[in-house]
Design an enzyme around this catalytic site. Structure first.
Site, mmCIF file in Angstrom:
data_model
loop_
_atom_site.group_PDB
_atom_site.id
_atom_site.type_symbol
_atom_site.label_atom_id
_atom_site.label_comp_id
_atom_site.label_asym_id
_atom_site.label_seq_id
_atom_site.Cartn_x
_atom_site.Cartn_y
_atom_site.Cartn_z
ATOM 1 N N HIS A 162 -95.005 -30.486 5.310
ATOM 2 C CA HIS A 162 -94.863 -31.856 4.766
ATOM 3 C C HIS A 162 -95.004 -32.878 5.878
ATOM 4 C CE1 HIS A 162 -90.554 -32.353 6.004
ATOM 5 N NE2 HIS A 162 -90.445 -31.072 5.737
ATOM 6 N N ASP A 215 -93.845 -36.082 5.684
ATOM 7 C CA ASP A 215 -92.755 -37.068 5.777
ATOM 8 C C ASP A 215 -91.630 -36.536 6.644
ATOM 9 O OD1 ASP A 215 -92.289 -35.174 3.615
ATOM 10 O OD2 ASP A 215 -90.559 -36.388 3.023
ATOM 11 N N GLU A 230 -91.303 -34.645 0.712
ATOM 12 C CA GLU A 230 -90.552 -33.380 0.626
ATOM 13 C C GLU A 230 -89.059 -33.636 0.721
ATOM 14 O OE1 GLU A 230 -88.504 -29.716 2.074
ATOM 15 O OE2 GLU A 230 -88.609 -31.647 3.042
ATOM 16 N N GLU A 231 -88.699 -34.474 1.682
ATOM 17 C CA GLU A 231 -87.291 -34.658 2.021
ATOM 18 C C GLU A 231 -86.501 -35.368 0.922
ATOM 19 O OE1 GLU A 231 -86.031 -33.221 4.413
ATOM 20 O OE2 GLU A 231 -87.490 -32.979 6.038
ATOM 21 N N ASP A 268 -92.446 -24.884 7.375
ATOM 22 C CA ASP A 268 -91.307 -25.796 7.327
ATOM 23 C C ASP A 268 -89.993 -25.054 7.553
ATOM 24 O OD1 ASP A 268 -89.881 -28.115 7.012
ATOM 25 O OD2 ASP A 268 -89.815 -27.964 4.830
ATOM 26 N N HIS A 324 -82.738 -33.611 10.698
ATOM 27 C CA HIS A 324 -82.160 -34.697 9.894
ATOM 28 C C HIS A 324 -81.087 -35.491 10.650
ATOM 29 C CE1 HIS A 324 -83.370 -32.443 5.922
ATOM 30 N NE2 HIS A 324 -84.309 -32.419 6.844
HETATM 31 ZN ZN LIG Z 1 -88.761 -29.940 6.331
#
Ligand SMILES: [Zn+2]
Length: 478
Positions: free
Chosen positions: A74, A76, A143-144, A167, A453
């Protein structure tokens, strides 16, 4: 001045994309970059209205009769920064630095999740010294925030039926399943009436919380359920409630750590305190080894001018007390894998309704259906309404997977290690692709990184380099 060695294309492209802001819902500029990348190199590509991009590359000579491979990640990233950072995620490039072999971004997330996949795919699309079957490189968005980009990829645009999702990290680790899920919402309407009774506030604090995918089987306390349990204990011991409002949790996929409920009652304060102590002692014993920080406090607050009537208040307490929650079932095939769960993540009082937000998880649609039915049944007893939405499919463990076997062999030869299989209870894009293309054979692969994150996110550069080598080695043998 570059931070990474520009003579290596995966380093060059990784650094390049950190200059283009690409938080979730803000992927257009990076999609433009990828589209232009394909155009300049004369590669076929497809871009959809969400800004997902698929770039196709032919097999290298000698590999024309090998089945195509889909590579995917992904584009993003999660935009998180430290409180003292003045970084502007809409326009500033990330401020990269290296410390002890780890790449960081000063004060912000790095976007190694999932920039590593983007860099690897761009490097492979650019390379003329790597041997590989035909490649479908799939760059997804959003995705997030809910796997939304992947859900828009169409089966007819993918030639490959074997896939490497990039990922998930850990070099020699691979995921073998992911959970499906849905969001369920229960709403119970109420009306307020004038109140003159003494008003109290109950606060639940001190719990650990955690992600409802990874932590649901750890016996941690759910602040919403515990607050209601305390009121229910009081209710069946004769306390009359007139609820004022309820508020707990932040997200349906996070186990709530705190909950606050205000209520009015004619029961004397001494009696309430006595009952509270009894409930708290029981709960503390249950949570002694899993969530020992649990606290419940009751205080008198200024008399609320309005409160719900007694019947509605009782109904709300009984309903939430009965609504299902938490760990439900485990796999008897894979040790430690939760297969069915739900989390009452958020409790709100809004626009004349008390609303409960759940996240249900399972790779088995039947189990999700059953929990939804259970929620419907309980809600209907108390004249509440329900809504089930935002479904995403799961990826159930497959006994037979030639891709997993080829990865096992690659890991043996390249890393001199055994493949570590990981079955998770979280949602992954792999589940979405499996839903659209049930005949897809999927593995996950990626380098070592930490702190995803959070502003502490960092990427191990040796591992990033090693995994690119491993990927090339593997593709040559697929
Ligand atoms: Zn990810």
């Amino acid at each position: 001045m570059s931070v990474l060695d520009q003579s290596k294309s995966y380093f060059k492209y990784f650094e390049e994309i950190t200059k283009i802001p690409h938080g979730s819902y803000n992927e257009k500029a990076l999609a433009d970059y990828i589209e232009n990348f394909a155009k300049v190199r004369g590669l076929q590509y497809k871009r959809d209205e969400m800004d997902n991009v698929i770039v196709y590359k032919d097999a290298t000579p000698g590999y024309e009769d090998h089945a195509p491979v889909m590579l995917q990640g992904h584009i993003d990233m999660v935009n998180e920064k430290n409180n003292d950072s003045d970084h502007d995620f809409d326009k500033d490039p990330l401020d990269l630095y290296i410390e002890d072999g780890w790449l960081h971004a000063r004060g912000t997330t790095l976007g190694a999740d999932d920039g590593v996949a983007v860099a690897y795919m761009l490097a492979l699309l650019d390379a003329n010294d790597v041997k590989h079957p035909a490649l479908d490189c799939v760059f997804t968005v959003q995705e997030e925030v809910g796997l939304f980009g992947a859900a828009n990829i169409k089966k007819e645009d993918i030639r490959a039926r074997r896939m490497i999702n990039m990922d998930s990290g850990g070099e020699t680790h691979t995921s073998v399943s992911s959970s499906g899920g849905r969001r369920s919402i229960v709403s119970k309407p109420y009306r307020m009436q004038d109140n003159t009774l003494m008003t109290y506030q109950l606060d639940i604090t001190g719990l650990l919380g955690g992600h409802s995918g990874g932590c649901i089987a750890l016996e941690r306390g759910n602040a919403n359920k515990l607050a209601i349990r305390i009121l229910h204990d009081m209710l069946i011991r004769g306390v009359n409630f007139q609820l004022v409002w309820l508020n707990g949790g932040l997200k349906e996929n996070a186990i709530p750590r705190e909950c606050t409920i205000q209520f009015a009652t004619d029961t004397p304060e001494t009696r309430l305190s006595e009952l509270l102590v009894e409930s708290v002692e029981k709960i503390q014993t249950e949570l002694e080894f899993s969530d020992a920080g649990f606290k419940a406090a009751l205080q008198i607050i200024p008399t609320a001018p309005q409160a719900m009537d007694t019947k509605t208040s009782q109904d709300i307490i009984r309903m939430i007390y009965l609504l299902p929650n938490g760990f439900k079932a485990r796999s008897m095939k894979i040790q430690g894998l939760t297969t069915v769960s739900l989390n009452l993540g958020v409790l709100r009082t809004e626009e004349g309704k008390v609303t409960c937000y759940f996240s249900i998880r399972s790779p088995m649609p039947g189990a999700i259906e059953q929990l939804s039915d259970e929620i419907d049944e309980v809600a209907s007893i108390f004249q509440a309404t329900t809504e089930h939405c935002a479904d995403y499919p799961g990826w159930n463990y497959e006994e037979h997977s030639p891709m997993r076997e080829s990865m096992r062999q690659m890991v043996k030869e390249y890393f001199n290690a055994d493949l570590q299989e990981h079955a998770g209870h979280g949602g992954l894009e792999t589940g979405v692709f499996k839903g659209e293309m049930p005949d897809m054979d999927i593995v996950t692969f990626g380098p070592i990184s930490q702190g995803a994150h959070t502003p502490d996110e960092c990427l191990n550069l040796e591992s990033f380099e090693r995994c690119y080598g491993a990927l090339c080695y593997w593709l040559e043998r697929l």
